[in-house]
Design an enzyme around this catalytic site. Structure first.
Site, short mmCIF file in Angstrom:
data_model
loop_
_atom_site.label_atom_id
_atom_site.label_comp_id
_atom_site.label_asym_id
_atom_site.label_seq_id
_atom_site.Cartn_x
_atom_site.Cartn_y
_atom_site.Cartn_z
CE LYS A 115 41.87 41.16 41.36
NZ LYS A 115 41.39 42.22 40.46
NE ARG A 291 39.09 52.37 43.48
CZ ARG A 291 38.35 51.72 44.35
NH1 ARG A 291 38.00 52.29 45.49
NH2 ARG A 291 37.93 50.49 44.12
#
Length: 479
Positions: A115, A291
């Site tokens: 992150k 994804r």
């Protein structure tokens, strides 16, 4: 591309295989001992057992999966979601073995998998971010000082993870130290990395994500948003598209931001950029999932696109066959994740034998399913049985179709999230679009449900008593 190995299980493996079959591509299933009788195993053209039931002895064995792919002369590997789908090392190994990885390259996975690295990458584009730290924090005293400067409440988050793991809300300075230690410990256990950082806690946000597609020719588009605010333990249960709160102007603005996030890491493939939206319609970059998302069907329904087909074509070197201006939203779609969980017991897993398992059917119903009647839900994996998706020309129609489909879905042997889905779809806050990520805490705590049930029982008893007295009165003989 002639043959694809699907490195996953359950409903997502089956869903990928169905698109591959439609495209004339053969499929290879891999499975653990627990999944020997699973639908994805029997549906595939070829299937290979890769190990014992625990995922670290089967679905997480990247080397073994690659070996199977090469032995069976597969051209590519599709990782689905979960397991190895966001494992940069696995993506590198697939490529090193002259196989196609149906997903982004390792560079993008690495950047967006952390992150803090993701925030650093997107800074150039001036994308709004929640106030917080830019580096991992180890020193408690320094972390406390930063937290006080940001202002409580704050959120401690694992740098390397997601799904609510390694995440702690801290309301005041007194509880800061113990919550930080818990977050670091959980992050280390879940991700092998105890790094944490601090963000300002946005108390009542909505969770909005933007689906993007990017090809290897520099062409990137967004496929609009998904509303993912109905969550338990920071994990989604119900998703819908489009969101009830985005105006066309805000949708375009968030879509452009998502495209810039993708460009920041030279992204290729299907991906999702997640944002928090506050009550003033300010949005903040949260993370990027590199994804296919669990909730991708709602996007497919409102756009008429097959995201898996597009993934495969992009991985095969083809360009995206449309531009942003070609895309439009048609109707409304909802998705309920049908988990084998007990909603009234903190959504704890409920494993067991599916003694009854019958799927709903209908023109406006889609079920991405991974189980059949008579199967046992194993303890080793995520307890999602299927995804129940409904469509309507309007949101109201989609909700009505969802309620009908929930009623037609028959499951015995385990507790499921179907009653929770029914509760949400009937709730005034959801029906009016007036909800955020605190929905479960505000409306679905067991004590609140018990209280509501007691109230309904009292009302029913009073109605019955009134009717009884009326009946008795009518039976009395006249003087």
């Amino acid at each position: 591309m002639q043959k694809i190995l699907v490195a996953n299980r359950g409903e997502i493996a089956l869903r990928i295989m169905k698109t591959a079959k439609k495209m004339g591509i053969k499929t290879v299933a891999v499975f653990s001992e627990a999944d020997r009788e699973s639908p994805h195993v029997t549906y595939a053209d070829e299937a290979v057992c890769i190990g014992e039931s625990p995922s670290n002895q089967s679905y997480l064995l990247g080397d073994k999966i690659i070996k199977v792919a090469k032995n069976l002369k597969a051209d590519a590997i599709h990782p689905g979601y979960g397991f190895l789908s966001e494992n940069a090392e696995f993506a590198e190994q697939v490529k090193a073995n002259q196989l196609i990885f149906i997903g982004p390259d390792a560079h993008a996975i690495k950047i967006m998998g952390n992150k803090l690295a993701a925030k650093e990458a997107v800074k150039f584009y001036n994308i709004p971010m929640v106030p917080g730290t830019e580096d991992p924090l180890d020193d408690i005293a320094e972390a406390k000082a930063i937290a006080e400067k940001i202002g409580f409440p704050i959120l401690i988050k694992a740098a390397a993870g997601g799904g609510g793991k390694g995440m702690r809300i801290v309301k005041n300075i007194q509880e800061f130290e113990i919550q930080m230690e818990r977050a670091k410990s959980e992050a280390l256990s879940a991700f092998g990395d105890g790094s944490v950082f601090i963000e300002k806690y946005i108390a009542s946000p909505r969770h909005i994500e933007i689906q993007i597609l990017a090809d290897s020719f520099g062409h990137t588009v967004h496929l609009f948003e998904r509303e993912c605010s109905i969550q338990r333990r920071h994990q989604k249960v119900i998703e819908e598209a489009p969101s009830t709160v985005l105006t066309p102007k805000l949708r375009d603005k968030m879509g452009d931001a998502a495209i810039h996030v993708a460009k920041a890491c030279n992204y290729v493939g299907a991906g999702t950029v997640e944002f928090l939206l506050d009550d003033q319609n300010n949005f903040y970059f949260l993370e990027m999932n590199t994804r296919l998302q669990v909730e991708h069907p709602v996007t497919e329904i409102i756009t008429g696109l097959d995201l898996v087909e597009l993934q495969i074509k992009i991985a095969n070197g083809e360009d995206i066959p449309f531009i942003q201006a070609d895309l439009e939203i048609s109707g409304h779609a909802l998705e309920l994740r049908v988990y084998a969980e007990d909603p009234l017991n903190n959504f704890l897993p409920s494993v067991g034998l599916l003694s009854t398992y019958k799927l709903p059917k209908g023109d406006y119903v889609r079920v991405d399913n991974g189980y059949t009647q008579g199967m046992t839900v194993p303890i080793y994996y995520d307890p999602m049985l299927a995804k129940l998706i409904t469509y309507g020309a309007t949101r109201e129609e989609a909700i009505l179709n969802m309620l009908n489909a929930i009623n037609d879905y028959k499951i015995d042997g385990v507790e499921t999230t179907l009653p929770f889905g029914e509760f949400v779809c009937n709730h005034h806050a959801f029906r009016t679009g007036n909800f955020d990520t605190n929905f479960v805490n505000m409306y679905y705590a067991p004590e609140l449900i018990d209280k509501a049930t007691e109230k309904e029982a009292r009302i029913a008893a009073l109605i019955a008593l009134k009717q009884y007295l009326k009946d008795i009165n009518q039976l009395k003989l006249p003087n």
